[in-house]
Design a protein around this motif. Structure first.
Motif: not given
Length: 196
Positions: A6, A9-10, A13-14, A62, A66
């Motif tokens: 992960l 920048s995730d 969304e995560a 992820v 995601v």
């Protein structure tokens, strides 16, 4: 569908994926006083992810797009601190509002039972509800369970949803005695996985 670490920048969304995955989790719903936490839990998960980025070696994974997320603590990095709790408080309050006290009581019970032996701790694993049943949960666990086996280190989790016990058992986790929880709380079952 292969998992990857992960990245910062995730994070949004995560957090949204975990909020959706845990939307109907019995313990989360009890603590928050809601039936569906999909729109309420993202701030808490955002904070949990941010805390793990402060670790020397974050262990978060992820899947593509995601669709699934796994948040782990490496051995020696699961430690409750007042500073960590304070940094988490804004997201926890946004997610749980008047249920923060119930969530704290659950957390205290989980912390009291947490094993002292070095282990990888699985804080959370979840797939978005529209992606469940596609094997993403197994895929997202694989990198760290393989590492556990290579390093000869156990893994630990607290299962807050009874329907997930067979899934964890397929991955080698064995149930322990349920936690001693506040009155009215749904059961939470610690599970331990010895390395293979």
């Amino acid at each position: 569908m292969s998992p990857r670490p992960l990245e910062r920048s995730d994070t949004d969304e995560a957090a949204t994926a975990l909020a959706d995955a845990f939307a109907e989790d019995p313990a989360m719903c009890w603590a928050g006083g809601f039936d569906d936490g999909s729109t309420r839990l993202a701030p808490m998960w955002r904070g949990a992810i941010a805390r793990r980025f402060r670790h020397p070696e974050p262990v978060m994974w992820v899947t593509d797009e995601v669709g699934a997320v796994a948040l782990w603590d490496a051995p020696g990095h699961h430690a409750y601190t007042a500073g960590g709790a304070l940094r988490s408080l804004p997201g926890v309050i946004r997610s749980f509002r008047w249920g923060v006290g119930r969530l704290v009581r659950l957390g205290n019970a989980m912390e009291a039972a947490h094993p002292s032996e070095p282990h990888y701790y699985l804080l959370a694993v979840g797939a978005r509800r529209d992606r469940q049943g596609q094997g993403l949960g197994s895929e997202i666990l694989r990198p760290v369970l393989d590492r556990c086996d290579e390093e000869g280190v156990p893994a630990y989790l607290e299962n807050s949803n009874p329907r997930n016990e067979p899934f964890y058992a397929r991955h080698g986790f064995e149930a322990r005695d349920p936690l001693d929880l506040p009155d009215g709380a749904p059961p939470i079952v610690p599970m331990w996985r010895a390395p293979r």
